[in-house]
Enzyme design. Sequence first.
Site, PDB file in Angstrom:
ATOM      1  N   GLU A   1      82.920 -73.357 -36.890  1.00 35.68           N
ATOM      2  CA  GLU A   1      84.103 -72.951 -37.639  1.00 35.68           C
ATOM      3  C   GLU A   1      85.032 -72.184 -36.704  1.00 35.68           C
ATOM      4  O   GLU A   1      86.243 -72.164 -36.862  1.00 35.68           O
ATOM      5  CB  GLU A   1      83.654 -72.038 -38.799  1.00 35.68           C
ATOM      6  CG  GLU A   1      84.665 -71.901 -39.891  1.00 35.68           C
ATOM      7  CD  GLU A   1      84.773 -70.499 -40.409  1.00 35.68           C
ATOM      8  OE1 GLU A   1      85.708 -69.787 -40.009  1.00 35.68           O
ATOM      9  OE2 GLU A   1      83.923 -70.123 -41.220  1.00 35.68           O
TER      10      GLU A   1
ATOM     11  N   ARG B   1      88.111 -74.821 -45.052  1.00 42.44           N
ATOM     12  CA  ARG B   1      88.276 -74.255 -43.705  1.00 42.44           C
ATOM     13  C   ARG B   1      89.103 -75.177 -42.808  1.00 42.44           C
ATOM     14  O   ARG B   1      88.794 -75.359 -41.624  1.00 42.44           O
ATOM     15  CB  ARG B   1      86.922 -74.013 -43.035  1.00 42.44           C
ATOM     16  CG  ARG B   1      86.056 -72.995 -43.702  1.00 42.44           C
ATOM     17  CD  ARG B   1      86.720 -71.618 -43.654  1.00 42.44           C
ATOM     18  NE  ARG B   1      85.746 -70.572 -43.885  1.00 42.44           N
ATOM     19  CZ  ARG B   1      85.431 -70.122 -45.089  1.00 42.44           C
ATOM     20  NH1 ARG B   1      86.029 -70.613 -46.156  1.00 42.44           N
ATOM     21  NH2 ARG B   1      84.542 -69.159 -45.217  1.00 42.44           N
TER      22      ARG B   1
ATOM     23  N   SER C   1      81.305 -66.340 -39.986  1.00 42.45           N
ATOM     24  CA  SER C   1      80.560 -67.608 -39.942  1.00 42.45           C
ATOM     25  C   SER C   1      80.907 -68.352 -38.657  1.00 42.45           C
ATOM     26  O   SER C   1      82.086 -68.641 -38.415  1.00 42.45           O
ATOM     27  CB  SER C   1      80.954 -68.509 -41.109  1.00 42.45           C
ATOM     28  OG  SER C   1      80.753 -67.861 -42.331  1.00 42.45           O
TER      29      SER C   1
HETATM   30  N1  EPU Z   1      71.542 -68.674 -46.970  1.00 39.30           N
HETATM   31  C1  EPU Z   1      70.279 -68.618 -46.441  1.00 39.30           C
HETATM   32  N2  EPU Z   1      70.067 -67.883 -45.314  1.00 39.30           N
HETATM   33  C2  EPU Z   1      71.066 -67.180 -44.709  1.00 39.30           C
HETATM   34  C3  EPU Z   1      72.351 -67.231 -45.253  1.00 39.30           C
HETATM   35  C4  EPU Z   1      72.583 -67.990 -46.373  1.00 39.30           C
HETATM   36  O1  EPU Z   1      69.339 -69.223 -46.951  1.00 39.30           O
HETATM   37  O2  EPU Z   1      70.788 -66.529 -43.682  1.00 39.30           O
HETATM   38  C5  EPU Z   1      71.802 -69.497 -48.180  1.00 39.30           C
HETATM   39  C6  EPU Z   1      71.337 -68.882 -49.496  1.00 39.30           C
HETATM   40  O3  EPU Z   1      70.844 -69.938 -50.276  1.00 39.30           O
HETATM   41  C7  EPU Z   1      72.627 -68.356 -50.106  1.00 39.30           C
HETATM   42  C8  EPU Z   1      73.608 -69.385 -49.629  1.00 39.30           C
HETATM   43  O4  EPU Z   1      73.164 -69.725 -48.317  1.00 39.30           O
HETATM   44  O5  EPU Z   1      72.556 -68.320 -51.487  1.00 39.30           O
HETATM   45  C9  EPU Z   1      75.048 -68.935 -49.584  1.00 39.30           C
HETATM   46  O6  EPU Z   1      75.185 -67.777 -48.765  1.00 39.30           O
HETATM   47  P1  EPU Z   1      76.500 -66.871 -48.826  1.00 39.30           P
HETATM   48  O7  EPU Z   1      76.833 -66.502 -50.221  1.00 39.30           O
HETATM   49  O8  EPU Z   1      76.339 -65.762 -47.839  1.00 39.30           O
HETATM   50  O9  EPU Z   1      77.643 -67.878 -48.379  1.00 39.30           O
HETATM   51  P2  EPU Z   1      77.766 -68.893 -47.148  1.00 39.30           P
HETATM   52  O10 EPU Z   1      77.978 -70.246 -47.691  1.00 39.30           O
HETATM   53  O11 EPU Z   1      76.662 -68.689 -46.170  1.00 39.30           O
HETATM   54  C10 EPU Z   1      80.359 -68.760 -47.087  1.00 39.30           C
HETATM   55  C11 EPU Z   1      81.438 -68.511 -46.099  1.00 39.30           C
HETATM   56  C12 EPU Z   1      81.575 -67.022 -45.784  1.00 39.30           C
HETATM   57  C13 EPU Z   1      81.868 -66.299 -47.075  1.00 39.30           C
HETATM   58  C14 EPU Z   1      80.740 -66.583 -48.082  1.00 39.30           C
HETATM   59  C15 EPU Z   1      81.005 -66.003 -49.435  1.00 39.30           C
HETATM   60  C16 EPU Z   1      81.567 -70.540 -44.764  1.00 39.30           C
HETATM   61  C17 EPU Z   1      81.335 -71.170 -43.434  1.00 39.30           C
HETATM   62  N3  EPU Z   1      81.185 -69.264 -44.883  1.00 39.30           N
HETATM   63  O12 EPU Z   1      79.129 -68.389 -46.483  1.00 39.30           O
HETATM   64  O13 EPU Z   1      82.680 -66.859 -44.928  1.00 39.30           O
HETATM   65  O14 EPU Z   1      81.999 -64.907 -46.882  1.00 39.30           O
HETATM   66  O15 EPU Z   1      80.604 -68.022 -48.255  1.00 39.30           O
HETATM   67  O16 EPU Z   1      81.986 -66.735 -50.060  1.00 39.30           O
HETATM   68  O17 EPU Z   1      82.075 -71.189 -45.673  1.00 39.30           O
HETATM   69  C18 EPU Z   1      83.508 -66.530 -42.734  1.00 39.30           C
HETATM   70  O18 EPU Z   1      84.196 -67.539 -42.908  1.00 39.30           O
HETATM   71  O19 EPU Z   1      83.544 -65.893 -41.649  1.00 39.30           O
HETATM   72  C19 EPU Z   1      82.605 -66.097 -43.778  1.00 39.30           C
HETATM   73  C20 EPU Z   1      81.793 -65.072 -43.615  1.00 39.30           C
END
Ligand code: EPU
Length: 356
Positions: A352, A183, A257
């Site tokens: 972000e 990012r 995010s």
């Molecule tokens: N999780 C929780 N609670 C929540 C959300 C997430 O416990 O409310 C934990 C879970 O363990 C889950 C893990 O976080 O397995 C990962 O969650 P997710 O797959 O939704 O991915 P993320 O790391 O929360 C990132 C990006 C998203 C992108 C997703 C999928 C960042 C800041 N965010 O989210 O990007 O869609 O991965 O690749 O890196 C964006 O940039 O606007 C965005 C939505």
Amino acid sequence: MPYDVLPIAERREFLYSWRMEIRKDHNLSKLNTFGVSANAKFFVKIANEADLGKLFNAPEFKKNKKLFLGGGSNVLFTKDFDGLVILNKLKGIEVLSEDSESVIIRCMGGEIWHDLVVFTVERGLWGIENLALIPGTVGAAPMQNIGAYGADLKNTLLNVEAFEISTGQKKIFTKEECELGYRDSIFKNKLKDRYFIFAITLKLSKKEKKNLTYKVLQEHLEKNKIKVKNSKHISDAVVDIRRSKLPDPKVIGNAGSFFKNVFVKPAELKKLQETYPDIPYFEEDEIIKIPTGWLIEQAGWKGKKAGNVGVHEKQALVLVNHGGAKGEEILILANKIIADVKEKFGLELMPEVNLI
Ligand code: EPU
């Protein structure tokens, strides 16, 4: 084919009828996906490269601070903007060259990112299908090296064309010169506010190159018995996952995010595991990433409302405007979350979203 993905040459009719106009005191509420109300002292829309020439010579441009805006999907206006907001509507997608293995595509910065994904998957190309439905415009993509579901822009980017704001000089940045990270890019750091990105060039593969490294994506395909035969199968799956987890900004104001995930050192992880043995983490290139969504959820904020603002009930990383919120209220909520996560885990959350 929707108008937005017409090649540059076919857009002449639109360009002939277009006249750039600098307006005063323009409301930006429809131009940011949080849907918060804020005014720009001056506002202008640019739709072609000739507009850029005119713009650089305009007194409003020379005398004021400037903000280039794409889809408004990664900004939070915390107050009025005392300067010139420039809305990038430079459109066009063109195939520059191709061989038996790959296709080089140049895309103007004002195109909607997802339209570019659709353009490529409809032509059977591989490379950006995992990035389907990321909100925002193409010009904003290199700023933060957009990424999702195991892929990021870095995988396909060849170069970025930009104008130096102070001189109007055009410069082509190679991928390496963009210094892309998680990012992150040079345009958010050393060159912050110095360049306006007006086009990018990508190299996409004609040969199958599926990236199913992200567990959630793999599980979705298995659960729905989807056999991936083309890149559209992946982009469709990503669209489904995103729709099920992330709020649609047209329905509820948000900027995806709000925070970045947190990077920790092995020793820090070990220490956290003593208190939180179930803490989720991902290892990428020897870097340990802790999902901020989990930290926020553990701090008790998931699904919480505070006046007009809140934390999304399905993804705690997303802050939402339940209606009529001011940018300031979202910032206050973000700061409370930052403080609580710091107190509970000793970890520092970084937004972000670009705070204006
Ligand atoms: N999780 C929780 N609670 C929540 C959300 C997430 O416990 O409310 C934990 C879970 O363990 C889950 C893990 O976080 O397995 C990962 O969650 P997710 O797959 O939704 O991915 P993320 O790391 O929360 C990132 C990006 C998203 C992108 C997703 C999928 C960042 C800041 N965010 O989210 O990007 O869609 O991965 O690749 O890196 C964006 O940039 O606007 C965005 C939505």
